[in-house]
Design a protein around this motif. Sequence first.
Motif, PDB file in Angstrom:
ATOM      1  N   MET A  72     -39.848  11.630 -18.090  1.00 42.57           N
ATOM      2  CA  MET A  72     -41.211  11.986 -17.745  1.00 42.57           C
ATOM      3  C   MET A  72     -42.077  12.009 -19.011  1.00 42.57           C
ATOM      4  O   MET A  72     -41.623  12.366 -20.074  1.00 42.57           O
ATOM      5  CB  MET A  72     -41.231  13.349 -17.068  1.00 42.57           C
ATOM      6  CG  MET A  72     -42.610  13.804 -16.754  1.00 42.57           C
ATOM      7  SD  MET A  72     -42.608  14.976 -15.425  1.00 42.57           S
ATOM      8  CE  MET A  72     -44.320  15.383 -15.447  1.00 42.57           C
ATOM      9  N   ASN A  73     -43.329  11.646 -18.861  1.00 43.64           N
ATOM     10  CA  ASN A  73     -44.261  11.562 -19.973  1.00 43.64           C
ATOM     11  C   ASN A  73     -44.767  12.957 -20.342  1.00 43.64           C
ATOM     12  O   ASN A  73     -45.449  13.614 -19.576  1.00 43.64           O
ATOM     13  CB  ASN A  73     -45.422  10.644 -19.581  1.00 43.64           C
ATOM     14  CG  ASN A  73     -46.254  10.239 -20.754  1.00 43.64           C
ATOM     15  OD1 ASN A  73     -46.249  10.903 -21.779  1.00 43.64           O
ATOM     16  ND2 ASN A  73     -46.979   9.153 -20.604  1.00 43.64           N
ATOM     17  N   ARG A  74     -44.456  13.402 -21.556  1.00 42.03           N
ATOM     18  CA  ARG A  74     -44.834  14.747 -22.004  1.00 42.03           C
ATOM     19  C   ARG A  74     -46.266  14.807 -22.506  1.00 42.03           C
ATOM     20  O   ARG A  74     -46.855  15.879 -22.601  1.00 42.03           O
ATOM     21  CB  ARG A  74     -43.896  15.207 -23.128  1.00 42.03           C
ATOM     22  CG  ARG A  74     -42.438  15.251 -22.719  1.00 42.03           C
ATOM     23  CD  ARG A  74     -41.561  15.485 -23.910  1.00 42.03           C
ATOM     24  NE  ARG A  74     -41.599  14.297 -24.785  1.00 42.03           N
ATOM     25  CZ  ARG A  74     -41.086  14.250 -25.993  1.00 42.03           C
ATOM     26  NH1 ARG A  74     -40.509  15.314 -26.504  1.00 42.03           N
ATOM     27  NH2 ARG A  74     -41.144  13.155 -26.717  1.00 42.03           N
ATOM     28  N   VAL A  75     -46.843  13.669 -22.846  1.00 48.33           N
ATOM     29  CA  VAL A  75     -48.187  13.617 -23.415  1.00 48.33           C
ATOM     30  C   VAL A  75     -49.258  13.525 -22.313  1.00 48.33           C
ATOM     31  O   VAL A  75     -50.414  13.843 -22.550  1.00 48.33           O
ATOM     32  CB  VAL A  75     -48.316  12.433 -24.397  1.00 48.33           C
ATOM     33  CG1 VAL A  75     -49.668  12.354 -25.042  1.00 48.33           C
ATOM     34  CG2 VAL A  75     -47.237  12.518 -25.468  1.00 48.33           C
ATOM     35  N   PHE A  76     -48.846  13.169 -21.104  1.00 47.89           N
ATOM     36  CA  PHE A  76     -49.810  12.972 -20.018  1.00 47.89           C
ATOM     37  C   PHE A  76     -50.651  14.222 -19.722  1.00 47.89           C
ATOM     38  O   PHE A  76     -51.865  14.113 -19.561  1.00 47.89           O
ATOM     39  CB  PHE A  76     -49.108  12.477 -18.754  1.00 47.89           C
ATOM     40  CG  PHE A  76     -50.056  12.106 -17.658  1.00 47.89           C
ATOM     41  CD1 PHE A  76     -50.838  10.971 -17.766  1.00 47.89           C
ATOM     42  CD2 PHE A  76     -50.202  12.916 -16.542  1.00 47.89           C
ATOM     43  CE1 PHE A  76     -51.727  10.626 -16.763  1.00 47.89           C
ATOM     44  CE2 PHE A  76     -51.093  12.591 -15.542  1.00 47.89           C
ATOM     45  CZ  PHE A  76     -51.865  11.439 -15.654  1.00 47.89           C
ATOM     46  N   PRO A  77     -50.067  15.440 -19.630  1.00 48.82           N
ATOM     47  CA  PRO A  77     -50.917  16.623 -19.394  1.00 48.82           C
ATOM     48  C   PRO A  77     -51.936  16.855 -20.508  1.00 48.82           C
ATOM     49  O   PRO A  77     -53.071  17.262 -20.243  1.00 48.82           O
ATOM     50  CB  PRO A  77     -49.929  17.789 -19.328  1.00 48.82           C
ATOM     51  CG  PRO A  77     -48.600  17.189 -19.097  1.00 48.82           C
ATOM     52  CD  PRO A  77     -48.655  15.794 -19.630  1.00 48.82           C
ATOM     53  N   ILE A  78     -51.563  16.558 -21.733  1.00 44.79           N
ATOM     54  CA  ILE A  78     -52.490  16.696 -22.861  1.00 44.79           C
ATOM     55  C   ILE A  78     -53.630  15.688 -22.714  1.00 44.79           C
ATOM     56  O   ILE A  78     -54.792  16.003 -22.951  1.00 44.79           O
ATOM     57  CB  ILE A  78     -51.741  16.501 -24.200  1.00 44.79           C
ATOM     58  CG1 ILE A  78     -50.710  17.610 -24.365  1.00 44.79           C
ATOM     59  CG2 ILE A  78     -52.705  16.457 -25.378  1.00 44.79           C
ATOM     60  CD1 ILE A  78     -49.737  17.394 -25.494  1.00 44.79           C
ATOM     61  N   HIS A  79     -53.280  14.477 -22.296  1.00 44.49           N
ATOM     62  CA  HIS A  79     -54.274  13.429 -22.075  1.00 44.49           C
ATOM     63  C   HIS A  79     -55.242  13.857 -20.973  1.00 44.49           C
ATOM     64  O   HIS A  79     -56.461  13.681 -21.107  1.00 44.49           O
ATOM     65  CB  HIS A  79     -53.564  12.113 -21.710  1.00 44.49           C
ATOM     66  CG  HIS A  79     -54.493  10.969 -21.507  1.00 44.49           C
ATOM     67  ND1 HIS A  79     -54.975  10.632 -20.266  1.00 44.49           N
ATOM     68  CD2 HIS A  79     -55.047  10.108 -22.389  1.00 44.49           C
ATOM     69  CE1 HIS A  79     -55.780   9.596 -20.391  1.00 44.49           C
ATOM     70  NE2 HIS A  79     -55.837   9.253 -21.677  1.00 44.49           N
ATOM     71  N   GLN A  80     -54.728  14.438 -19.904  1.00 50.64           N
ATOM     72  CA  GLN A  80     -55.567  14.881 -18.790  1.00 50.64           C
ATOM     73  C   GLN A  80     -56.539  15.968 -19.239  1.00 50.64           C
ATOM     74  O   GLN A  80     -57.723  15.930 -18.912  1.00 50.64           O
ATOM     75  CB  GLN A  80     -54.701  15.409 -17.644  1.00 50.64           C
ATOM     76  CG  GLN A  80     -53.991  14.337 -16.847  1.00 50.64           C
ATOM     77  CD  GLN A  80     -54.965  13.422 -16.150  1.00 50.64           C
ATOM     78  OE1 GLN A  80     -55.041  12.245 -16.470  1.00 50.64           O
ATOM     79  NE2 GLN A  80     -55.721  13.947 -15.221  1.00 50.64           N
ATOM     80  N   GLY A  91     -50.942   9.107 -26.897  1.00 52.99           N
ATOM     81  CA  GLY A  91     -51.282   9.945 -28.047  1.00 52.99           C
ATOM     82  C   GLY A  91     -52.416   9.360 -28.854  1.00 52.99           C
ATOM     83  O   GLY A  91     -53.302  10.081 -29.320  1.00 52.99           O
ATOM     84  N   ARG A  92     -52.393   8.039 -29.039  1.00 58.33           N
ATOM     85  CA  ARG A  92     -53.474   7.380 -29.780  1.00 58.33           C
ATOM     86  C   ARG A  92     -54.803   7.511 -29.033  1.00 58.33           C
ATOM     87  O   ARG A  92     -55.849   7.738 -29.654  1.00 58.33           O
ATOM     88  CB  ARG A  92     -53.142   5.911 -30.016  1.00 58.33           C
ATOM     89  CG  ARG A  92     -52.158   5.704 -31.145  1.00 58.33           C
ATOM     90  CD  ARG A  92     -52.024   4.241 -31.544  1.00 58.33           C
ATOM     91  NE  ARG A  92     -50.624   3.984 -31.803  1.00 58.33           N
ATOM     92  CZ  ARG A  92     -49.781   3.363 -30.983  1.00 58.33           C
ATOM     93  NH1 ARG A  92     -50.207   2.858 -29.852  1.00 58.33           N
ATOM     94  NH2 ARG A  92     -48.507   3.209 -31.293  1.00 58.33           N
TER      95      ARG A  92
END
Length: 117
Positions: free
Chosen positions: A1-9, A60-61
């Motif tokens: 699962m993508n851990r960065v997706f909630p941060i992106h949202q 992340g970028r």
Amino acid sequence: MNRVFPIHQITENMQQLLMQEITSHNREEIIVELQEKIEKRGKLLESIAPPYSEEEEKLGRTVVHMNQHIEKQMQQLFTALKNEMKQVQQQKKSTTSYVNPYKSVQNTDGMFLDKKK
């Protein structure tokens, strides 16, 4: 699962929040909501650690790029708030000097002082 997706949202939500028109009436609500999102995102950032997948690095970028825009918009908001505060202070000063124009005058010119007793 993508851990960065909630941060992106959350970052995307922050950007959308700052894109809407900010007036003196809704500014406080927006700042409070923005502060909550920043705290939530900070906690999520602390919880992730390397190694990252290719997809996570790409997200992340984009988060970093969006964050640069968010910082600029927050700086503009802060500058507008500072200017408004200066204007309010100036209005208070102006009103006070209008109500009592001789309050700050310390000149005794033209006044007779009887020094004899």
